[in-house]
Motif scaffolding. Structure first.
Motif: not given
Length: 92
Positions: A59, A56-57, A52-53
């Motif tokens: 994105e 997100m990075r 997930q991290t």
């Protein structure tokens, strides 16, 4: 009770030691100002958080790139977009 500095230092060390023992007992660790539970060998949670991290990075990087393009279009006076607008204005 705390009439001299030595007894205050001993009390502070005792409080910190007890807090460390309690954290170790309940499997808590402090990471970047937040408390997390140890997964006790279960690394699935870590993989999900890591995935997930990373998503997100990626994105955030894409959004930063898009903002940079929009800033360039908004501030560049010789942009192709402005030339196209000028061509359209001249046609009227």
């Amino acid at each position: 009770m705390f009439d001299n500095p030595f007894s205050m230092v001993v009390a502070i060390v005792a409080i910190v030691s007890i807090a460390s023992i309690v954290r170790a007992r309940y499997g808590l660790r402090r990471e970047r100002h937040r408390w997390h539970e140890h997964d006790n060998g279960r690394s699935d949670n870590y993989r999900i958080d890591s995935a997930q991290t990373e998503a997100m990075r990626a994105e955030i990087k894409a959004l930063k790139d898009r903002v940079a393009v929009l800033e360039r279009l908004a501030t560049d006076s010789n942009s192709a977009l402005e030339r196209e607008f000028e061509k359209l204005r001249q046609q009227d």
